[in-house]
Design a protein around this motif. Structure first.
Motif, PDB file in Angstrom:
ATOM      1  N   GLN A  37       0.838  -1.186   0.000  1.00  0.00           N
ATOM      2  CA  GLN A  37       0.000   0.000   0.000  1.00  0.00           C
ATOM      3  C   GLN A  37       0.881   1.247   0.000  1.00  0.00           C
ATOM      4  OE1 GLN A  37      -2.599   0.605   3.402  1.00  0.00           O
ATOM      5  NE2 GLN A  37      -3.966   1.900   2.226  1.00  0.00           N
ATOM      6  N   GLY A  40      -1.652   6.920   0.432  1.00  0.00           N
ATOM      7  CA  GLY A  40      -2.771   7.566  -0.230  1.00  0.00           C
ATOM      8  C   GLY A  40      -3.486   6.720  -1.258  1.00  0.00           C
ATOM      9  N   GLN A  41      -3.072   5.457  -1.400  1.00  0.00           N
ATOM     10  CA  GLN A  41      -3.694   4.567  -2.381  1.00  0.00           C
ATOM     11  C   GLN A  41      -4.231   3.308  -1.719  1.00  0.00           C
ATOM     12  OE1 GLN A  41      -1.184   3.760  -5.763  1.00  0.00           O
ATOM     13  NE2 GLN A  41      -0.491   5.882  -5.922  1.00  0.00           N
ATOM     14  N   GLY A  42      -5.006   2.555  -2.492  1.00  0.00           N
ATOM     15  CA  GLY A  42      -5.487   1.274  -2.008  1.00  0.00           C
ATOM     16  C   GLY A  42      -4.403   0.217  -2.115  1.00  0.00           C
ATOM     17  N   PRO A  43      -4.477  -0.812  -1.289  1.00  0.00           N
ATOM     18  CA  PRO A  43      -3.472  -1.887  -1.354  1.00  0.00           C
ATOM     19  C   PRO A  43      -3.479  -2.596  -2.706  1.00  0.00           C
ATOM     20  CG  PRO A  43      -4.746  -1.998   0.690  1.00  0.00           C
ATOM     21  CD  PRO A  43      -5.436  -1.014  -0.195  1.00  0.00           C
ATOM     22  N   LEU A  88       3.622   0.736   2.831  1.00  0.00           N
ATOM     23  CA  LEU A  88       3.139  -0.095   3.931  1.00  0.00           C
ATOM     24  C   LEU A  88       2.868  -1.481   3.358  1.00  0.00           C
ATOM     25  CD1 LEU A  88       2.099  -0.204   6.925  1.00  0.00           C
ATOM     26  CD2 LEU A  88      -0.174   0.316   5.983  1.00  0.00           C
TER      27      LEU A  88
ATOM     28  N   PHE B  91     -12.219   1.640   2.269  1.00  0.00           N
ATOM     29  CA  PHE B  91     -11.907   1.001   0.998  1.00  0.00           C
ATOM     30  C   PHE B  91     -13.001   0.017   0.620  1.00  0.00           C
ATOM     31  CE2 PHE B  91      -7.721   2.545   0.124  1.00  0.00           C
ATOM     32  CZ  PHE B  91      -7.128   2.771   1.353  1.00  0.00           C
ATOM     33  N   GLY B 108     -10.433  -0.321  -4.222  1.00  0.00           N
ATOM     34  CA  GLY B 108     -10.591   1.009  -4.778  1.00  0.00           C
ATOM     35  C   GLY B 108      -9.553   1.953  -4.196  1.00  0.00           C
TER      36      GLY B 108
END
Lengths: 116, 117
Positions: A37, A40-43, A88, B91, B108
């Protein structure tokens, strides 16, 4: 019961080094998955292991590898670290992903890797 | 390939009010699960709710419920009686049963929810 545990909590490495991250699943869970991850983004899915065998692999380079041990714990290895590997790293465990359908994944607290 | 889209980067709500987070997905699969996970600033990813695609009834977990529209490929999360502890990144995620994507979660981009006192 203890949840998914991961070690270490934080890690700082320099470019070109190698790193090993560890994960222990929930007791009774035989499948472990790894996700990356970026802030600021999705895994993003990296690997899934079940009964020590790789069940799935995401779109990551061969520098990323993993294995699962007889006690169902798992290690994620990343070689030749790049700055872009800073993220992460999340481990998730699930019970036997039955032949018919997979099961819910429960996540650990993650390992924060910083590559300088 | 499966994709999950959360069109609301940030949402805010007053304590005790209701808020709905949106999610759409794209897949050619017929058998799959949908999930909502929350990730507080402490970063632990916590399961909120799960929906099986073959079930027409919308899932509910206490103050959390979903509106699952399979034909529209829409999966929204409603949080009732919002609490300060609901503040987190949420999410939406998709998991298929089939092919090479078996058991893989596709997430997402997330929605940051802030609950104000």
């Amino acid at each position: 019961d203890a949840g998914v545990t991961q070690s270490p909590t934080h890690l700082i490495k320099t470019r070109g080094q190698q790193v090993t991250l560890r994960c222990s699943p929930i007791s009774g869970h035989k499948s472990v998955s790894w996700y990356q991850q970026v802030l600021g983004q999705g895994p993003q899915f990296i690997f899934q292991y079940y009964e020590k065998e790789e069940r799935g692999r995401g779109n990551f380079p061969d520098r990323f590898s993993a294995r699962q041990f007889p006690n169902y714990s798992s290690e994620l290895n990343v070689n030749a670290l790049l700055l872009g590997d800073s993220a992460l790293y999340l481990c998730a465990s699930s019970s036997v992903p039955g032949l018919a359908r997979p099961d819910t994944q429960y996540f650990g607290p993650g390992t924060r890797l910083t590559v300088l | 390939a499966q994709t999950v889209t959360q069109s609301q980067p940030e949402m805010s709500v007053q304590e005790a009010e209701t808020v709905t987070l949106s999610c759409t997905y794209d897949t050619s699969e017929n058998n799959y699960y949908l999930f909502w996970y929350k990730q507080p600033p402490s970063r632990q990813m916590i399961l909120v709710i799960r929906q099986e695609a073959y079930k027409q009834q919308n899932a509910t977990e206490n103050r959390f419920s979903v509106n699952f529209q399979k034909a529209a490929k829409s999966f929204s999360l409603k949080i009732s009686d919002s609490q300060l502890g609901d503040t987190a990144m949420y999410f939406c995620a998709f998991m298929t049963f089939g092919g090479t994507s078996y058991g893989k979660l596709t997430f997402g981009q997330g929605t940051i929810l802030t609950v104000h006192p």
